[in-house]
Design an enzyme around this catalytic site. Sequence first.
Site, mmCIF file in Angstrom:
data_model
loop_
_atom_site.group_PDB
_atom_site.id
_atom_site.type_symbol
_atom_site.label_atom_id
_atom_site.label_comp_id
_atom_site.label_asym_id
_atom_site.label_seq_id
_atom_site.Cartn_x
_atom_site.Cartn_y
_atom_site.Cartn_z
ATOM 1 N N GLU A 93 0.842 -1.207 0.000
ATOM 2 C CA GLU A 93 0.000 0.000 0.000
ATOM 3 C C GLU A 93 0.876 1.257 0.000
ATOM 4 O OE1 GLU A 93 -3.176 -0.212 2.934
ATOM 5 O OE2 GLU A 93 -3.959 -2.043 2.023
ATOM 6 N N GLU B 271 -4.738 -8.918 0.012
ATOM 7 C CA GLU B 271 -5.437 -8.561 1.263
ATOM 8 C C GLU B 271 -6.912 -8.462 0.928
ATOM 9 O OE1 GLU B 271 -4.132 -5.410 3.871
ATOM 10 O OE2 GLU B 271 -2.031 -5.813 3.384
HETATM 11 O O1 AHR Z 1 -4.679 -6.102 7.311
HETATM 12 C C1 AHR Z 1 -4.601 -4.929 8.060
HETATM 13 C C2 AHR Z 1 -3.984 -3.778 7.276
HETATM 14 O O2 AHR Z 1 -4.834 -3.401 6.237
HETATM 15 C C3 AHR Z 1 -2.670 -4.025 6.591
HETATM 16 O O3 AHR Z 1 -1.590 -3.900 7.430
HETATM 17 C C4 AHR Z 1 -2.647 -2.964 5.534
HETATM 18 O O4 AHR Z 1 -1.878 -3.330 4.413
HETATM 19 C C5 AHR Z 1 -4.117 -2.759 5.198
HETATM 20 O O5 AHR Z 1 -4.451 -1.441 5.167
#
Ligand code: AHR
Length: 524
Positions: free
Chosen positions: A194, A328
Amino acid sequence: MRKRLVVFALLIVIVTAPLTLAQKVQLAVDVSRPGPKIDRNIFGQFAEHLGKGVYEGIWVGPDSKIPNTRGMRNDVIAALKSLKVPNIRWPGGCFADEYHWRKGIGPKRAETLNPNWGGVIEPNTFGTHEFMDFLDQIGAEAYLSINVGSGTPQEAAEWLEYLTASQPTTLAKERAANGHPAPYKIAYLGVGNESWDCGGNMTVDYYLSQLKIYSRFVRNFNPAQSGNQQMLKIAVGPGGDEPRFIEWTEAVMKAWQDRKWSWDMQGLSLHNYTVVHWDDKFASVGFGETEYAQFLKSTLEMDALINKHSAIMDRYDPQKKIALVVDEWGSWYKPLPGTNSGFLVQQNSLRDAVLAALNLNIFIRHAERVRMANIAQMINVLQAMIMTDKEKMVLTPSYYIYKMYVPFQDATFVPVTFNAGAYTHGDVSLPRVDAVGARDASGKLWLAITNLDPNQSVEIETTLTGSTGKSAVGETLTAPKVDSVNTFDAPNTVVPRRVSTSIQAGRLTLKLEPKSVTVISVEQ
Ligand code: AHR
């Protein structure tokens, strides 16, 4: 008067009867038109140094009373082995962009802070060797996220040399002195996380300049990782469908198309959580049908998001060389009352099981482009597979979906067509049924069918083209309520149970319970 009451009661029965009758859905499965391979990596996991995801969830230390193997709890290892976890993304997340690997090797570990997640002490006792040992114990591959946000190319390059060099360099000798003479295999490398947000607030142009540098210099020296075993590099990709993310995908893909010989990437990451109202998130337990329907509606947006970014990727990469890596995803609710809000602790209910199945089905239908995905996160955090409380452990409804879907790993996609019908609640209308099919290496056919409707069962009648079904067996996951959960005291509320099926004159029939996910195997 009595007569009028009886007529009235009869009328009510007649009017409401169809609502309780099972709906009928025909599935047409065409075994003669096999599709792409469903990459086992779409069943990947994510373990960030966040809350009790790693410490307590995996690592209790060799001196713990909790039974463990070299510090890793045995109950968790056994449960994960049954899922055949293909890969684990580590150490983050946002944590990765502040992680300095040297603090997590050798006999003396530095105590640092974890400013992203609760500001707690990070003991660094679970570091590089522990992660690789953990992977070894469960049989998964490494998906390492390197620190692009606050690290340097030199730091990341040295980490990879430490991990993978087979020649006796100073770093390789240090690895041997720390207990692992042989080079490690690092299958996947995430170049940042990110980077448009917690990973450094970079513009896409700035990120691209970093990507090219890291991609060039962070080398894998393991001689066994050449040719088709090469480490795959995954670039930071979009986190939604806003214009800035569309531009991000465009820019990264264009840069890749125009690349010189000296850098490359093999995957583009996509992050997408199911959240309704970031500022006032839904609760993970104690909800009703309205929240169930709204949340599932939101999760189904994953399909449109993948379509959007895939369409951009197709323009620059029609041969689909670059994988879309959904590294994610999952449900994100309000933290459970009484927990540290930085630990992202939530319950995992039947709704999460249905949500997991729907998303896996979406990835399966996009198998050509989506070749890897990592649910967030494996233990004790967000949509977890496993929850622990000191020595106690419980398997969540999402865990059981992953278990039931194991046969889909590396199986061949088989097209399934059906008229899904509609399940409507208030102003939310959803497909009543969802289904995917696959054929495994032994030729067995697998069908996964979800009935989203929490009130009505569904009668499924399946016709097979290109094959004759001989027998079928299956399991279904459902529970009394949409928010039923497994707890340490009652761990078997949401567990799979055998389902009965029948095959007559080549037609397979079965009944799906309301709000259920069913996986069946068909011998042909
Ligand atoms: O999964 C929790 C968080 O969500 C991670 O660290 C980040 O990459 C995302 O914003």
